[in-house]
Design a protein around this motif. Structure first.
Motif, PDB file in Angstrom:
ATOM      1  N   GLN A 275       9.460  -0.478 -15.784  1.00  0.00           N
ATOM      2  CA  GLN A 275       9.166  -1.932 -15.842  1.00  0.00           C
ATOM      3  C   GLN A 275       7.655  -2.114 -15.026  1.00  0.00           C
ATOM      4  N   ALA A 276       7.489  -1.347 -13.984  1.00  0.00           N
ATOM      5  CA  ALA A 276       6.343  -1.188 -13.050  1.00  0.00           C
ATOM      6  C   ALA A 276       5.237  -0.965 -13.999  1.00  0.00           C
ATOM      7  N   LEU A 277       5.409   0.162 -14.852  1.00  0.00           N
ATOM      8  CA  LEU A 277       4.330   0.496 -15.959  1.00  0.00           C
ATOM      9  C   LEU A 277       4.051  -0.696 -16.669  1.00  0.00           C
ATOM     10  N   PHE A 278       5.180  -1.508 -17.093  1.00  0.00           N
ATOM     11  CA  PHE A 278       4.929  -2.338 -18.199  1.00  0.00           C
ATOM     12  C   PHE A 278       4.026  -3.674 -17.457  1.00  0.00           C
ATOM     13  N   VAL A 279       4.414  -3.861 -16.177  1.00  0.00           N
ATOM     14  CA  VAL A 279       3.643  -4.884 -15.464  1.00  0.00           C
ATOM     15  C   VAL A 279       2.066  -4.585 -15.542  1.00  0.00           C
ATOM     16  N   LEU A 280       1.973  -3.267 -14.918  1.00  0.00           N
ATOM     17  CA  LEU A 280       0.502  -2.686 -14.853  1.00  0.00           C
ATOM     18  C   LEU A 280      -0.373  -2.761 -16.083  1.00  0.00           C
ATOM     19  N   LYS A 281       0.484  -2.224 -17.457  1.00  0.00           N
ATOM     20  CA  LYS A 281      -0.250  -2.238 -18.588  1.00  0.00           C
ATOM     21  C   LYS A 281      -0.638  -3.782 -18.971  1.00  0.00           C
TER      22      LYS A 281
ATOM     23  N   VAL B  61      -0.054  -6.842  -7.901  1.00  0.00           N
ATOM     24  CA  VAL B  61      -1.218  -7.229  -8.654  1.00  0.00           C
ATOM     25  C   VAL B  61      -2.342  -7.991  -7.981  1.00  0.00           C
ATOM     26  N   GLN B  62      -1.847  -8.598  -7.049  1.00  0.00           N
ATOM     27  CA  GLN B  62      -3.087  -9.261  -6.185  1.00  0.00           C
ATOM     28  C   GLN B  62      -3.917  -8.179  -5.429  1.00  0.00           C
ATOM     29  N   LYS B  63      -3.254  -7.166  -4.899  1.00  0.00           N
ATOM     30  CA  LYS B  63      -3.863  -6.075  -4.329  1.00  0.00           C
ATOM     31  C   LYS B  63      -4.712  -5.229  -5.680  1.00  0.00           C
ATOM     32  N   LEU B  64      -4.123  -4.932  -6.530  1.00  0.00           N
ATOM     33  CA  LEU B  64      -4.738  -4.412  -7.579  1.00  0.00           C
ATOM     34  C   LEU B  64      -6.001  -5.030  -8.121  1.00  0.00           C
ATOM     35  N   LYS B  65      -6.185  -6.420  -7.966  1.00  0.00           N
ATOM     36  CA  LYS B  65      -7.238  -7.141  -8.390  1.00  0.00           C
ATOM     37  C   LYS B  65      -8.533  -6.857  -7.808  1.00  0.00           C
ATOM     38  N   ASP B  66      -8.232  -6.648  -6.550  1.00  0.00           N
ATOM     39  CA  ASP B  66      -9.635  -6.203  -5.616  1.00  0.00           C
ATOM     40  C   ASP B  66     -10.416  -5.149  -6.218  1.00  0.00           C
ATOM     41  N   ASP B  67      -9.568  -4.285  -7.089  1.00  0.00           N
ATOM     42  CA  ASP B  67     -10.634  -3.012  -7.824  1.00  0.00           C
ATOM     43  C   ASP B  67     -10.285  -3.193  -9.158  1.00  0.00           C
ATOM     44  N   ARG B  68     -10.281  -4.326  -9.860  1.00  0.00           N
ATOM     45  CA  ARG B  68      -9.828  -4.383 -11.224  1.00  0.00           C
ATOM     46  C   ARG B  68     -10.903  -3.456 -11.925  1.00  0.00           C
ATOM     47  N   SER B  69     -12.347  -3.653 -11.695  1.00  0.00           N
ATOM     48  CA  SER B  69     -13.142  -3.108 -12.515  1.00  0.00           C
ATOM     49  C   SER B  69     -12.946  -1.610 -12.517  1.00  0.00           C
ATOM     50  N   TYR B  70     -12.512  -0.883 -11.248  1.00  0.00           N
ATOM     51  CA  TYR B  70     -12.333   0.498 -11.406  1.00  0.00           C
ATOM     52  C   TYR B  70     -11.092   0.875 -12.323  1.00  0.00           C
ATOM     53  N   PHE B  71     -10.089   0.200 -12.046  1.00  0.00           N
ATOM     54  CA  PHE B  71      -8.881   0.334 -12.976  1.00  0.00           C
ATOM     55  C   PHE B  71      -8.807   0.021 -14.336  1.00  0.00           C
ATOM     56  N   LEU B  72      -9.788  -0.773 -14.749  1.00  0.00           N
ATOM     57  CA  LEU B  72     -10.220  -0.899 -16.232  1.00  0.00           C
ATOM     58  C   LEU B  72     -11.147   0.257 -16.542  1.00  0.00           C
ATOM     59  N   LEU B  73     -11.720   0.885 -15.772  1.00  0.00           N
ATOM     60  CA  LEU B  73     -12.450   1.949 -16.158  1.00  0.00           C
ATOM     61  C   LEU B  73     -11.565   3.236 -16.342  1.00  0.00           C
TER      62      LEU B  73
ATOM     63  N   LYS C 297     -11.135   5.198 -19.560  1.00  0.00           N
ATOM     64  CA  LYS C 297     -11.382   6.783 -19.847  1.00  0.00           C
ATOM     65  C   LYS C 297     -10.183   7.825 -20.035  1.00  0.00           C
ATOM     66  N   PHE C 298      -8.971   7.217 -19.947  1.00  0.00           N
ATOM     67  CA  PHE C 298      -7.657   8.132 -19.993  1.00  0.00           C
ATOM     68  C   PHE C 298      -6.847   7.345 -21.034  1.00  0.00           C
ATOM     69  N   ARG C 299      -6.056   8.139 -21.807  1.00  0.00           N
ATOM     70  CA  ARG C 299      -5.082   7.492 -22.611  1.00  0.00           C
ATOM     71  C   ARG C 299      -3.729   7.007 -21.767  1.00  0.00           C
ATOM     72  N   LEU C 300      -3.453   6.135 -21.923  1.00  0.00           N
ATOM     73  CA  LEU C 300      -2.577   5.406 -20.904  1.00  0.00           C
ATOM     74  C   LEU C 300      -1.093   6.563 -20.292  1.00  0.00           C
ATOM     75  N   PRO C 301      -0.490   7.079 -21.342  1.00  0.00           N
ATOM     76  CA  PRO C 301       0.504   8.000 -21.096  1.00  0.00           C
ATOM     77  C   PRO C 301       0.076   9.242 -19.853  1.00  0.00           C
ATOM     78  N   ASP C 302      -0.972   9.680 -20.348  1.00  0.00           N
ATOM     79  CA  ASP C 302      -1.750  10.601 -19.600  1.00  0.00           C
ATOM     80  C   ASP C 302      -1.875  10.268 -17.997  1.00  0.00           C
ATOM     81  N   LEU C 303      -2.528   8.936 -18.010  1.00  0.00           N
ATOM     82  CA  LEU C 303      -3.149   8.330 -16.811  1.00  0.00           C
ATOM     83  C   LEU C 303      -1.654   8.225 -15.917  1.00  0.00           C
ATOM     84  N   TYR C 304      -0.539   7.773 -16.539  1.00  0.00           N
ATOM     85  CA  TYR C 304       0.670   7.433 -16.138  1.00  0.00           C
ATOM     86  C   TYR C 304       1.393   8.728 -15.277  1.00  0.00           C
ATOM     87  N   ARG C 305       1.196   9.704 -16.212  1.00  0.00           N
ATOM     88  CA  ARG C 305       1.972  10.886 -15.751  1.00  0.00           C
ATOM     89  C   ARG C 305       1.060  11.535 -14.500  1.00  0.00           C
ATOM     90  N   ASN C 306      -0.130  11.560 -14.854  1.00  0.00           N
ATOM     91  CA  ASN C 306      -1.018  12.216 -13.802  1.00  0.00           C
ATOM     92  C   ASN C 306      -1.282  11.635 -12.464  1.00  0.00           C
TER      93      ASN C 306
END
Length: 208
Positions: free
Chosen positions: A155-161, A87-99, A103-112
């Motif tokens: 669990q990883a998806l839970f942490v991400l969400k 999550v520390q690494k993800l924070k470097d690009d948080r604005s991108y990940f929030l976009l 823009k995508f429904r989470l289930p579709d994002l996770y799957r693709n």
């Protein structure tokens, strides 16, 4: 062409325009490279998106495996360390990940978008589970053990969400959620709790 330069340009396009490039041509124009140079590294724009997620995972794991203290950790401690650093690494690009989230429904994002990251994560978890068997942290169960990796992926998806939605200072609530999630998962696969639940389920099923 450096793949990281392409990824960075792709993320920058998203941040400046609020959407993905309409074509490989438009991204190459921004990078001032030919399309043939682009295709030496990526087959499509979607391949970049997948590689963004994978690169964060790989950067996290690369840093951890170089840490001598991490090497001495138990399986549970290693997974905790992974999530905290991830999550520390993800924070470097948080604005991108929030976009991406908007823009995508989470289930579709996770799957693709997370497909290649998922494969790498599964390999990592399988090794942790094997270590857990050796150290008796994790109980090997017939028919059930092969499903552990799927549970950890959820669990990883839970942490991400949770992190994507976290508005607490310095994402303290995400840290707390990680600890609780990992502790609970290891209690289930280590102790007799899961066996008791399975036995109870069998009892109820056979009485129907």
């Amino acid at each position: 062409m450096d793949k990281q330069l392409i990824r960075n340009a792709y993320k920058l396009y998203w941040l400046e325009n609020g959407k993905a490039p309409v074509s490989v041509f438009s991204l190459c124009k921004q990078l001032d490279i030919s399309e043939s140079a682009f295709y030496e590294d990526y087959s499509s724009l979607e391949a970049i998106e997948k590689d963004v997620w994978l690169s964060v995972f790989q950067a996290t794991l690369d840093q951890l495996v170089q840490d001598e203290i991490y090497q001495q950790y138990s399986s549970q401690e290693k997974l905790l360390a992974f999530y905290f650093l991830w999550v520390q690494k993800l924070k470097d690009d948080r604005s991108y990940f929030l976009l991406q989230r908007e823009k995508f429904r989470l289930p579709d994002l996770y799957r693709n978008k997370l497909e290649t990251f998922k494969q790498a994560f599964y390999s990592y978890i399988r090794e942790l589970v094997k270590e857990g068997y050796t150290s008796n942290e994790i109980k090997e169960r017939k028919y059930i053990s092969d499903q552990y990796v799927h549970g950890f992926w959820v669990q990883a998806l839970f942490v991400l969400k949770y992190w994507l939605n976290d508005s607490s200072a310095n994402f303290e609530m995400t840290d707390a959620a990680i600890e609780k999630a990992v502790n609970l998962s290891f209690q289930l696969i280590k102790s007799n709790t899961l066996d008791s639940l399975l036995d109870f389920g069998k009892f109820i099923f056979t009485r129907k």
